[in-house]
Motif scaffolding. Structure first.
Motif, PDB file in Angstrom:
ATOM      1  N   GLN A   7     -28.190 -32.137 -30.126  1.00 48.24           N
ATOM      2  CA  GLN A   7     -27.222 -31.114 -30.538  1.00 48.24           C
ATOM      3  C   GLN A   7     -25.861 -31.166 -29.845  1.00 48.24           C
ATOM      4  O   GLN A   7     -24.865 -31.523 -30.440  1.00 48.24           O
ATOM      5  CB  GLN A   7     -27.832 -29.746 -30.325  1.00 48.24           C
ATOM      6  N   ASN A   8     -25.853 -30.760 -28.569  1.00 46.19           N
ATOM      7  CA  ASN A   8     -24.552 -30.635 -27.911  1.00 46.19           C
ATOM      8  C   ASN A   8     -24.245 -31.772 -26.960  1.00 46.19           C
ATOM      9  O   ASN A   8     -23.206 -31.787 -26.323  1.00 46.19           O
ATOM     10  CB  ASN A   8     -24.486 -29.341 -27.084  1.00 46.19           C
ATOM     11  N   ALA A  67     -27.147 -32.320 -12.293  1.00 49.85           N
ATOM     12  CA  ALA A  67     -27.502 -31.164 -13.121  1.00 49.85           C
ATOM     13  C   ALA A  67     -27.158 -29.851 -12.433  1.00 49.85           C
ATOM     14  O   ALA A  67     -26.815 -28.864 -13.088  1.00 49.85           O
ATOM     15  CB  ALA A  67     -28.993 -31.183 -13.434  1.00 49.85           C
ATOM     16  N   GLY A  79     -23.635 -28.280 -12.897  1.00 48.53           N
ATOM     17  CA  GLY A  79     -23.711 -29.413 -13.805  1.00 48.53           C
ATOM     18  C   GLY A  79     -22.415 -30.184 -13.949  1.00 48.53           C
ATOM     19  O   GLY A  79     -21.419 -29.655 -14.402  1.00 48.53           O
ATOM     20  N   LYS A 132     -34.922 -36.178 -18.287  1.00 39.14           N
ATOM     21  CA  LYS A 132     -35.814 -35.502 -17.338  1.00 39.14           C
ATOM     22  C   LYS A 132     -35.419 -35.908 -15.928  1.00 39.14           C
ATOM     23  O   LYS A 132     -35.537 -37.065 -15.553  1.00 39.14           O
ATOM     24  CB  LYS A 132     -37.273 -35.873 -17.622  1.00 39.14           C
ATOM     25  N   ALA A 144     -34.698 -30.416 -13.881  1.00 38.02           N
ATOM     26  CA  ALA A 144     -33.966 -29.902 -15.043  1.00 38.02           C
ATOM     27  C   ALA A 144     -34.056 -30.903 -16.177  1.00 38.02           C
ATOM     28  O   ALA A 144     -34.514 -32.037 -15.995  1.00 38.02           O
ATOM     29  CB  ALA A 144     -32.503 -29.673 -14.673  1.00 38.02           C
ATOM     30  N   PHE A 145     -33.643 -30.469 -17.347  1.00 41.79           N
ATOM     31  CA  PHE A 145     -33.358 -31.405 -18.427  1.00 41.79           C
ATOM     32  C   PHE A 145     -31.847 -31.580 -18.427  1.00 41.79           C
ATOM     33  O   PHE A 145     -31.115 -30.631 -18.705  1.00 41.79           O
ATOM     34  CB  PHE A 145     -33.840 -30.856 -19.776  1.00 41.79           C
ATOM     35  N   TRP A 146     -31.383 -32.719 -18.054  1.00 44.25           N
ATOM     36  CA  TRP A 146     -29.947 -32.957 -17.952  1.00 44.25           C
ATOM     37  C   TRP A 146     -29.652 -34.343 -18.509  1.00 44.25           C
ATOM     38  O   TRP A 146     -29.968 -35.350 -17.888  1.00 44.25           O
ATOM     39  CB  TRP A 146     -29.486 -32.842 -16.491  1.00 44.25           C
ATOM     40  N   ARG A 160     -36.793 -30.954 -25.142  1.00 44.97           N
ATOM     41  CA  ARG A 160     -37.270 -30.229 -23.963  1.00 44.97           C
ATOM     42  C   ARG A 160     -38.787 -30.258 -23.796  1.00 44.97           C
ATOM     43  O   ARG A 160     -39.383 -29.398 -23.158  1.00 44.97           O
ATOM     44  CB  ARG A 160     -36.780 -28.794 -23.979  1.00 44.97           C
ATOM     45  N   GLU A 161     -39.419 -31.290 -24.362  1.00 45.52           N
ATOM     46  CA  GLU A 161     -40.848 -31.472 -24.179  1.00 45.52           C
ATOM     47  C   GLU A 161     -41.655 -30.257 -24.575  1.00 45.52           C
ATOM     48  O   GLU A 161     -42.561 -29.827 -23.867  1.00 45.52           O
ATOM     49  CB  GLU A 161     -41.145 -31.813 -22.707  1.00 45.52           C
TER      50      GLU A 161
END
Lengths: 337, 337
Positions: free
Chosen positions: A8-9, A109, A114, A135, A149-151, A220-221
């Protein structure tokens, strides 16, 4: 070649090509402050090639190995960012394997909530798998990846040339994650391991394509991405209980997969590949010790473990196994049906 | 009343109503493990009301005050999460002011790469402002909010009843951020401060509506959201240099705003409100000391500071000020034009 990860972003490109490490300045905006995070195991030659292309950069080197993925190193690196007056517009480049990528990624992150993160993986394991997906994490005690984080990286640069300085064992260790990807998603990738000469560039490209597809569908799993944990539940337990200074991560994942390959012929194919790669045998283990690690693993909630099984190469089954069933699997052993 | 924050993947409701703290179990799924994070300044009475509604919960209490927003507390709380075997499906509820919300929020953002976070703000400051927006962080040394994340709560529960146990000074401190919101965005909100009796429920609701609108338009503070920093550049500097044990955060923001109100009549209106709220005067300060803090502040990059100015109540101007210009502003002082 260039692959795009469409999210998405925060979509981003992955460049897979020999000599791309010379082109960092073409792919990364380098007219800003850049922290290059690496470890003592990465040949200086690669780090310097990157540094020379970033006029306003500095190098942070952590000790090689999983113990560096810890709170103290995380804090040290954040302090380095502060002491170099890094701003929100500056960036971090990781040059190393999974440990460097995970740690540097978590610093990126969280520093100032971030900043931009770029990944230049230098091991097979990180080139075929961990550098893509976002991840990032550190360990606490024996709990792997418990804080993170998810980054997503802004760009990933994969140059197979840098693998030339790795030992064969390290290279084969990394290939285990690629094989995992093949077993659950793509028999063609498995067959690449059965050819007379292993074409590592082809394996990297196919693995990253598959990984990219999974990440795109499930950033995001929440669900699908869990299939990438194939082999990891028991693999992590073996790594935690018996792995220190003995087995590498990919070797443990390879061991972990054996427990959940449900077809005799396929298991034999896989064992032949393991032999070709010179992977170690599953050690004698204590069932209750491994079970203890499995039940404490972060993927477990309540009294079941979401487990990936493979009956047919290139496809998977997701099954909730009770602790009792995991125990039975452990008691049966990796080499029995 | 219920307000919705509409964000792409993580929209959430805010409940603003007296006695909502009794209804936590209606608004939050409580049939899972819940860590209630609070501080020694929050009356036990409020914490217990929440705990009684969460059958499988435990309480973590940190010392009251900004020094708790540190690395050590962050690590301690993560270890608490591990020792209670918190899984990805479990949740954290913050019951407290901004320090608790920021710290607990960052724990929630990073534990297992992110678990559900709920916020029950118990101070005026957090009820009018910080509980909405998803900015979570800890400090390192004198660097405020230098490490953190954007992590939106799943639900925010605002009960003005809980403010009854706060001192008048603490209440007025919190109102400063609401006044800030009025000055940059809504003269009606400013006028609520000029009425004979201050209607705190109306101020909270209006502030949160405004904050919500800004956050919706700019979740990750790429641009618009920066306007909420009005008063903070010099305010933070005063807080860091002279604030410890002397001034509260909102009081420092109020001081910081004075430097950038560019209209004589408006400044007089604001000073009248400050008088009504009994806010402290700006202390004698050393220009170079404050300048040092400003230039190290995280919003500064290169040699300018993005600064918010107000000429007319309810509207703002964004201006890049050079360090030299900031110095001139400091030399001119807060009370001069």
């Amino acid at each position: 070649m260039k692959l795009n990860v469409d999210l998405q972003n925060h979509s981003y490109p992955i460049y897979i090509e020999r000599n791309t490490i010379q082109k960092v300045h073409e792919y990364i905006p380098v007219t800003r402050k850049i922290a290059i995070i690496t470890d003592t195991g990465v040949p200086e030659k690669w780090v310097n090639i990157v540094k020379e292309q970033c006029p306003d950069s500095f190098i942070c080197t952590i000790p090689q190995g999983e113990p560096s993925k810890c709170f103290d190193q995380y804090k040290n690196l954040l302090e380095e960012m502060i002491s170099h007056n890094m701003s929100r517009k500056d960036a971090i480049i990781a040059v190393g394997g999974g440990v460097v990528g995970d740690l540097a990624g978590f610093v990126a992150a969280s520093y100032m909530r971030g900043i931009d993160f770029y990944n230049i993986p230098t091991t097979v394991l990180s080139q075929v798998d961990s550098s893509v997906g976002g991840k990032v994490a550190i360990d606490m005690g024996s709990y792997k990846n418990i804080v993170g984080a998810f980054w997503q990286p802004k760009t990933v640069i994969i140059d197979p040339n840098v693998l030339s300085t790795l030992s064969l064992r390290q290279q084969h260790n990394g290939l285990c994650e690629a094989l995992k990807m093949g077993l659950i998603l793509d028999d063609h990738l498995v067959s690449l391991f059965e050819q007379e000469t292993i074409d590592i560039d082809a394996i990297i490209t196919r693995s990253i394509e598959l990984k990219r597809d999974v990440v795109q569908q499930d950033e995001r799993e929440s669900n699908l991405r869990k299939i990438l944990n194939f082999g990891h539940t028991i693999g992590h337990a073996i790594e935690s209980a018996y792995g220190l200074n003995t087995y590498l991560h990919g070797e443990c994942v390879a061991m972990g997969m054996l427990f959940f390959i449900e077809d005799k012929t396929l298991k034999q194919r896989v064992l032949n590949i393991y032999k070709k790669l010179g992977l170690p045998q599953v050690p004698n283990y204590d069932t209750s010790t491994l079970l203890e690690y499995v039940t404490h693993d972060k993927k477990s909630s309540h009294n079941t473990v979401s487990t990936i099984l493979v009956e047919q190469s290139g496809s998977y089954i997701i099954k909730e196994l009770s602790f009792k069933e995991i125990q039975e699997v452990l008691e049966r052993g990796p080499y029995e049906e």
